[in-house]
Design an enzyme around this catalytic site. Structure first.
Site, PDB file in Angstrom:
ATOM      1  N   ASP A   3      -5.565  36.319  -5.379  1.00 51.42           N
ATOM      2  CA  ASP A   3      -5.110  36.419  -4.019  1.00 51.42           C
ATOM      3  C   ASP A   3      -4.240  37.724  -4.165  1.00 51.42           C
ATOM      4  O   ASP A   3      -3.310  37.996  -5.082  1.00 51.42           O
ATOM      5  CB  ASP A   3      -4.666  35.303  -3.380  1.00 51.42           C
ATOM      6  CG  ASP A   3      -3.918  34.328  -4.296  1.00 51.42           C
ATOM      7  OD1 ASP A   3      -3.265  34.861  -5.378  1.00 51.42           O
ATOM      8  OD2 ASP A   3      -3.705  33.258  -4.009  1.00 51.42           O
ATOM      9  N   ASN A  63       0.232  21.771   0.209  1.00 48.99           N
ATOM     10  CA  ASN A  63      -0.621  21.277   1.148  1.00 48.99           C
ATOM     11  C   ASN A  63      -2.127  21.130   0.449  1.00 48.99           C
ATOM     12  O   ASN A  63      -2.965  21.060   1.068  1.00 48.99           O
ATOM     13  CB  ASN A  63      -0.509  22.141   2.236  1.00 48.99           C
ATOM     14  CG  ASN A  63      -1.143  23.643   2.037  1.00 48.99           C
ATOM     15  OD1 ASN A  63      -1.494  23.740   0.904  1.00 48.99           O
ATOM     16  ND2 ASN A  63      -0.975  24.361   3.048  1.00 48.99           N
ATOM     17  N   GLU A 101      -6.480  27.553   2.411  1.00 48.87           N
ATOM     18  CA  GLU A 101      -5.360  26.545   3.382  1.00 48.87           C
ATOM     19  C   GLU A 101      -6.255  25.413   3.568  1.00 48.87           C
ATOM     20  O   GLU A 101      -7.293  25.786   3.975  1.00 48.87           O
ATOM     21  CB  GLU A 101      -4.666  27.364   4.364  1.00 48.87           C
ATOM     22  CG  GLU A 101      -3.728  28.373   3.834  1.00 48.87           C
ATOM     23  CD  GLU A 101      -2.682  27.884   3.244  1.00 48.87           C
ATOM     24  OE1 GLU A 101      -2.564  26.681   2.493  1.00 48.87           O
ATOM     25  OE2 GLU A 101      -1.558  28.680   3.311  1.00 48.87           O
ATOM     26  N   HIS A 131      -3.573  23.462  -1.298  1.00 44.45           N
ATOM     27  CA  HIS A 131      -4.450  24.901  -1.413  1.00 44.45           C
ATOM     28  C   HIS A 131      -4.342  25.099  -2.605  1.00 44.45           C
ATOM     29  O   HIS A 131      -3.603  25.027  -3.796  1.00 44.45           O
ATOM     30  CB  HIS A 131      -3.746  26.018  -0.604  1.00 44.45           C
ATOM     31  CG  HIS A 131      -2.701  26.585  -0.961  1.00 44.45           C
ATOM     32  ND1 HIS A 131      -1.317  26.974  -0.120  1.00 44.45           N
ATOM     33  CD2 HIS A 131      -1.992  26.995  -2.199  1.00 44.45           C
ATOM     34  CE1 HIS A 131      -0.338  27.491  -0.742  1.00 44.45           C
ATOM     35  NE2 HIS A 131      -0.694  27.478  -1.935  1.00 44.45           N
TER      36      HIS A 131
HETATM   37  C1  F6R Z   1      -1.166  32.098  -6.422  1.00 41.91           C
HETATM   38  C2  F6R Z   1      -1.833  30.981  -5.736  1.00 41.91           C
HETATM   39  C3  F6R Z   1      -1.217  29.884  -5.103  1.00 41.91           C
HETATM   40  C4  F6R Z   1      -0.269  29.054  -6.018  1.00 41.91           C
HETATM   41  C5  F6R Z   1       0.243  27.714  -5.288  1.00 41.91           C
HETATM   42  C6  F6R Z   1       1.333  27.354  -5.924  1.00 41.91           C
HETATM   43  O1  F6R Z   1      -1.858  33.081  -6.822  1.00 41.91           O
HETATM   44  O2  F6R Z   1      -2.974  31.279  -5.797  1.00 41.91           O
HETATM   45  O3  F6R Z   1      -2.344  28.829  -4.849  1.00 41.91           O
HETATM   46  O4  F6R Z   1      -0.825  28.743  -7.171  1.00 41.91           O
HETATM   47  O5  F6R Z   1       0.987  28.327  -3.917  1.00 41.91           O
HETATM   48  O6  F6R Z   1       2.484  28.036  -6.174  1.00 41.91           O
HETATM   49  P1  F6R Z   1       3.582  27.695  -7.325  1.00 41.91           P
HETATM   50  O7  F6R Z   1       3.251  27.807  -8.387  1.00 41.91           O
HETATM   51  O8  F6R Z   1       4.866  28.736  -6.946  1.00 41.91           O
HETATM   52  O9  F6R Z   1       4.025  26.404  -6.483  1.00 41.91           O
END
Ligand code: F6R
Length: 235
Positions: A68, A137, A144, A139
């Protein structure tokens, strides 16, 4: 099938993740890797850089696709995922930068950008190993919670809880982009193997919901229960 492995510390989780990724590269030196950003994989990337410096992993033949990218910030922005990947991995190993791909959140034609990104993944032969984090959440990528499982790369409005969670990387919550491009759940599910990393008390309930609860789009990561080869490292 989901294999959940509990790790005693962030250090151990990162080591184990780097071992799994480097084994993949050893077995298939021209692997296509799906990569994630966020704070969780930073330790694994550090371990991979160490392994590269010791000569035990070679990124020369690797192709990488990131999950992403934010919309509305330049790729050179300090918090873009383009910058993140260079700072945490790409600038420290011998990967050919021409073989690294991140969706372009600034593209003028978003639909074209998304379909081209999916076509590039297919043309590369699909993803051999997809690395994932997980949002509080549920994702994965920036898929989401919603009422369907999005298939291909698409634009998404970030959930207020994601904006709040990611505000720790920005000067203020108002500076966090509100939209992003993300690979869809269909693209993630097409990966041959999946490695999901989750660390910390705040992720405990989410991991439980995703892997012991029902498969529902309100917990996007739960779809991984339907994938044949998922390893979850958590602690
Ligand atoms: C980032 C991504 C997100 C993160 C998620 C957890 O490329 O795809 O899904 O993996 O938001 O983020 P952290 O590791 O910062 O808790």
């Amino acid at each position: 099938m989901v294999k959940v492995i509990e790790c005693e510390s962030y250090e151990k989780l990162s080591e184990r993740a780097a071992d799994i990724i480097s084994e993949q590269i050893l077995v298939k030196p021209n692997s296509v890797l799906g990569l994630a950003t966020g704070s969780t994989p930073v330790g694994a990337y550090q371990k991979l850089v160490e392994k590269y410096k010791e000569g035990s992993v070679d990124f020369n033949g690797i192709t990488a696709f990131n999950l992403d990218e934010y919309c509305g910030i330049d790729k050179e922005h300090s918090q873009s995922y383009y910058t993140f990947m260079r700072e945490n991995l790409f600038s420290h190993v011998n990967i050919d930068l021409n073989n690294t791909h991140i969706p372009d959140g600034r593209a003028s034609d978003i639909d074209k950008q998304c379909s081209e990104y999916d076509a590039m993944i297919d043309a590369a032969g699909g993803i051999d190993l997809q690395l994932l984090g997980i949002g509080g959440n549920g994702h994965i990528g920036f898929n989401e919670p919603c009422d369907c499982f999005p298939v291909g790369t698409h634009i998404i409005s970030l959930h207020p809880s994601t904006i709040e969670a990611n505000s720790r990387f920005f000067d203020s919550v108002d500076d966090v982009p509100t939209q992003a491009l993300t690979m869809g759940l269909g693209s993630i599910m097409k990966a041959k193997k999946i490695l999901l990393l989750a660390f910390g008390e705040s992720k405990r309930e989410t991991v439980k919901k995703a892997f012991s609860g029902p498969v529902v789009p309100s917990v996007p990561a739960s779809v991984l229960q339907l994938h044949p080869d998922v390893t979850v490292l958590w602690g």
